[in-house]
Design an enzyme around this catalytic site. Structure first.
Site, PDB file in Angstrom:
ATOM      1  N   CYS A 181       6.118   0.094   7.608  1.00 25.17           N
ATOM      2  CA  CYS A 181       5.738   1.190   6.723  1.00 25.17           C
ATOM      3  C   CYS A 181       6.950   1.591   5.898  1.00 25.17           C
ATOM      4  CB  CYS A 181       5.262   2.371   7.565  1.00 25.17           C
ATOM      5  SG  CYS A 181       4.806   3.811   6.592  1.00 25.17           S
ATOM      6  N   LEU A 182       6.735   1.834   4.612  1.00 28.53           N
ATOM      7  CA  LEU A 182       7.838   2.236   3.734  1.00 28.53           C
ATOM      8  C   LEU A 182       8.447   3.564   4.180  1.00 28.53           C
ATOM      9  CD1 LEU A 182       6.219   1.318   0.290  1.00 28.53           C
ATOM     10  CD2 LEU A 182       7.941   0.006   1.545  1.00 28.53           C
ATOM     11  N   HIS A 229      -2.326   7.697   6.909  1.00 29.80           N
ATOM     12  CA  HIS A 229      -1.333   8.551   6.246  1.00 29.80           C
ATOM     13  C   HIS A 229      -1.971   9.848   5.733  1.00 29.80           C
ATOM     14  CE1 HIS A 229       2.467   6.423   6.159  1.00 29.80           C
ATOM     15  NE2 HIS A 229       1.915   5.310   5.699  1.00 29.80           N
ATOM     16  N   GLN A 265       3.275   9.970   1.086  1.00 29.98           N
ATOM     17  CA  GLN A 265       4.553   9.258   1.185  1.00 29.98           C
ATOM     18  C   GLN A 265       5.489   9.574   0.024  1.00 29.98           C
ATOM     19  OE1 GLN A 265       2.542   5.243   2.078  1.00 29.98           O
ATOM     20  NE2 GLN A 265       4.476   5.108   3.141  1.00 29.98           N
ATOM     21  N   GLY A 316       0.837  -1.190   0.000  1.00 31.10           N
ATOM     22  CA  GLY A 316       0.000   0.000   0.000  1.00 31.10           C
ATOM     23  C   GLY A 316       0.871   1.238   0.000  1.00 31.10           C
ATOM     24  N   HIS A 327      -4.213   1.656   7.844  1.00 27.38           N
ATOM     25  CA  HIS A 327      -2.849   2.189   7.850  1.00 27.38           C
ATOM     26  C   HIS A 327      -2.694   3.280   6.777  1.00 27.38           C
ATOM     27  CE1 HIS A 327       1.698   1.511   8.080  1.00 27.38           C
ATOM     28  NE2 HIS A 327       1.560   2.250   6.992  1.00 27.38           N
ATOM     29  N   GLU A 328      -3.177   2.993   5.567  1.00 25.55           N
ATOM     30  CA  GLU A 328      -3.010   3.967   4.468  1.00 25.55           C
ATOM     31  C   GLU A 328      -3.873   5.209   4.688  1.00 25.55           C
ATOM     32  OE1 GLU A 328      -0.528   3.578   2.664  1.00 25.55           O
ATOM     33  OE2 GLU A 328      -0.213   1.465   3.138  1.00 25.55           O
TER      34      GLU A 328
HETATM   35 NI    NI Z   1       2.774   3.408   5.726  1.00 26.38          NI
END
Ligand code: NI
Length: 174
Positions: A93-94, A139, A51, A46, A135-136
């Protein structure tokens, strides 16, 4: 199409509330293409627009496990309208390097969003898919999964990042 840089904690763009998408035009479609490409390259399941430094209410997800079967999904202006139950799952998380941790989330959620044609959609998902979407969507509100951890765990992680960044700086200076 191009791969975009993934912004990492503590980059302030990750803390902004993303702006609502009002027009679905070619530049938005290009942004979505970049997001999908960047997500697969990472690789991640995701990615939210903030991000990659774009403050827009836009997420892409793909939780299909088979590598040869990419089924990405785009959600524009997603909002969670109902929540049910709870679950604890391991998250990473990236944008939050070198950390995974257990996070408590709703087990089942209903969300509304617009698809790539701008059509209103509603969907109910549960378990792992519900985790990824929560989670997304976090963000888009400037929230990271570390915000759901205990104060102690979070401050330990912040210290670790500070040390890492200081290390990088001294390397650059030497
Ligand atoms: Ni994330």
């Amino acid at each position: 199409m191009s791969l975009r840089t993934i912004h990492k904690f503590p980059d302030p763009v990750l803390r902004q509330k993303a702006k609502k998408v009002t027009t679905i035009d070619d530049s938005l479609k290009n942004l979505i293409t970049d997001m999908v490409e960047t997500m697969y390259d990472a690789p991640g399941i995701g990615l939210a627009a903030p991000q990659i430094g774009e403050s827009s209410q836009l997420i892409v997800v793909d939780i299909s496990r088979e590598e040869n079967e990419q089924r990405s999904m785009v959600m524009i202006n997603p909002i969670i309208t109902e929540r049910e139950g709870s679950q604890v799952d391991e998250e990473g998380c990236l944008s939050v390097i070198d950390l995974t941790a257990s996070v408590k989330r709703s087990r089942k959620i209903t969300l509304s969003y617009q698809d790539i044609e701008g059509k209103e959609q509603e969907m109910t998902v549960e378990d792992r898919f519900a985790v990824v979407l929560q989670h997304e969507i976090d963000h888009l509100n400037g929230v990271l999964f570390i915000d759901h951890l205990s104060t102690l765990k979070r401050s330990l992680y912040k210290k670790k990042v500070k040390k890492m960044l200081a290390g990088q700086k001294s390397k650059l200076n030497s």
